[in-house]
Design a protein around this motif. Sequence first.
Motif, PDB file in Angstrom:
ATOM      1  N   GLY A  14       0.825  -1.202   0.000  1.00  0.00           N
ATOM      2  CA  GLY A  14       0.000   0.000   0.000  1.00  0.00           C
ATOM      3  C   GLY A  14       0.856   1.247   0.000  1.00  0.00           C
ATOM      4  O   GLY A  14       1.755   1.399   0.835  1.00  0.00           O
ATOM      5  N   GLN A  15       0.576   2.144  -0.973  1.00  0.00           N
ATOM      6  CA  GLN A  15       1.288   3.417  -1.031  1.00  0.00           C
ATOM      7  C   GLN A  15       0.712   4.372   0.020  1.00  0.00           C
ATOM      8  O   GLN A  15      -0.498   4.479   0.182  1.00  0.00           O
ATOM      9  CB  GLN A  15       1.142   4.047  -2.421  1.00  0.00           C
ATOM     10  N   THR A  16       1.556   5.108   0.701  1.00  0.00           N
ATOM     11  CA  THR A  16       1.077   6.015   1.745  1.00  0.00           C
ATOM     12  C   THR A  16       0.367   7.234   1.167  1.00  0.00           C
ATOM     13  O   THR A  16      -0.451   7.859   1.844  1.00  0.00           O
ATOM     14  CB  THR A  16       2.240   6.487   2.621  1.00  0.00           C
ATOM     15  N   GLN A  17       0.672   7.573  -0.073  1.00  0.00           N
ATOM     16  CA  GLN A  17      -0.036   8.654  -0.756  1.00  0.00           C
ATOM     17  C   GLN A  17      -0.120   8.338  -2.244  1.00  0.00           C
ATOM     18  O   GLN A  17       0.724   7.632  -2.777  1.00  0.00           O
ATOM     19  CB  GLN A  17       0.662  10.004  -0.551  1.00  0.00           C
ATOM     20  N   ARG A  18      -1.151   8.877  -2.886  1.00  0.00           N
ATOM     21  CA  ARG A  18      -1.347   8.588  -4.299  1.00  0.00           C
ATOM     22  C   ARG A  18      -0.292   9.332  -5.125  1.00  0.00           C
ATOM     23  O   ARG A  18      -0.165  10.549  -5.033  1.00  0.00           O
ATOM     24  CB  ARG A  18      -2.757   9.015  -4.743  1.00  0.00           C
ATOM     25  N   ARG A  19       0.428   8.574  -5.948  1.00  0.00           N
ATOM     26  CA  ARG A  19       1.500   9.163  -6.749  1.00  0.00           C
ATOM     27  C   ARG A  19       1.443   8.756  -8.214  1.00  0.00           C
ATOM     28  O   ARG A  19       2.289   9.155  -9.006  1.00  0.00           O
ATOM     29  CB  ARG A  19       2.856   8.780  -6.152  1.00  0.00           C
ATOM     30  N   GLY A  20       0.465   7.930  -8.591  1.00  0.00           N
ATOM     31  CA  GLY A  20       0.319   7.553  -9.988  1.00  0.00           C
ATOM     32  C   GLY A  20       0.930   6.202 -10.303  1.00  0.00           C
ATOM     33  O   GLY A  20       1.716   5.650  -9.519  1.00  0.00           O
TER      34      GLY A  20
END
Length: 325
Positions: A68-74
Motif C-alpha cells: 500500500g502506497q502512503t499517498q497517491r502518486r500515480g
Amino acid sequence: MEKPVVTVVIPTYQRPALLRNCLEALANQQLPTDQFEVLVVDDGNEPAVAQASQDVARQTGLSIRYLGQTQRRGPAAARNAGWRSARTPYIAFTDDDCLPQPGWLSTAMAQFSRGAQVITGRVRMPMPEQPTHHDKTTALLETAEFVTANLFCRRSVLEQVDGFDERFDIAWREDSDLHFKILQARIPILVCPEAVIVHPLRQAPWYATLRDERKNRYDALLYKKHPALFRERIPAYKWLVVRYYATVLAFFIGLLALVTDNSPLTIACFYLWLLLTLALMSERLADQRLNWATVKPALLTSLMTPFLSVYWRLYGAFSYRVWYL
C-alpha cells in the motif's frame, strides 16, 4: 518448492473488483504458480484492495504480496515501488483491468531463456457492436508499440534505465518514456505476439474524452525529454490539432469582433467556429445510431474539446518550458 523467478507487478487504484478478475486470470497461468509471485501496488492504500488480494491468494494458492502506497502518486511510481520490491530477476507488468491469458507468463519466460531482455506482448480489446468515440480512442492501445499493460523486463534493464519517470503521474506517456530510455540505451526489445492479455473495454461517462484531454500536458514533457524519438514514433495528428487551434482562435476573434462592433468579421469567425465544431461532431457520430443519447454527448464534447485540448497543450508547454503546441 521452487523459488519464484518472475514477479508480476500490478498497480491499482480503487478497483478491487477488476483487480480480483486480473488475479484470478493469473491463477490460470500455464507457468507453475511456485515459479512466479504477484505484487499488488495499491495507490489508494485501501482495505478493500488488500482484502481482495488476500482472498484470491487464499482461494487459488497464488503468492500475492500487497504493497500500500502512503499517498497517491500515480502508476509510474507504483510500478517503480513494485519492481524495486521484487525478489526475482524478471519483472512482468500488467494492469488491474487486464486479463492475462493462460500462456502469458510461460511464453515470456521461454523468450527470456533464449536471451531476451525486454519483451512486449499483444493486447486484445474486444469492441462492442456500436463503439463510442471513446471506445475507438481507447482501442488504439491494441496497435501501440510499447505498453506497460503487457511488458516484461529483466530487472537489470530497469535498474540500468532507472525505471519509470514519476513526473508522469497519471496513466499517460510513462510507458513511452520508458520505451525511449530503453531505445537510447540500445537494449533490444522483442515483440512477442503470443504473450496475450485481454483488455476489456469498460463503459465510460460521456465526459471521459474531455477528462482525457489533460493528458496533452504530459506530451510536452515527453517531447522535452526525447524530441527526436517523439517526432519519429508518437502520432502527431497535426491536422486535428490545427483544427482545434483554428476553432479556438475563430471563437475568440469572433468575440473580440463582436465587442468592437465589427459585424462582417464577427459573422465570418463564428461561421468558421460553427463549421469546425459541426465537422468534429459529425466525425464523432460516425458509425453510431443517431438519437438523442448519442447526439447530445457528441455535441457537448465537440463544443468543449478544442478549448480543453489547446489549454492543456499550452499548460504543458509553459509547465515544462518547451516549445510544444
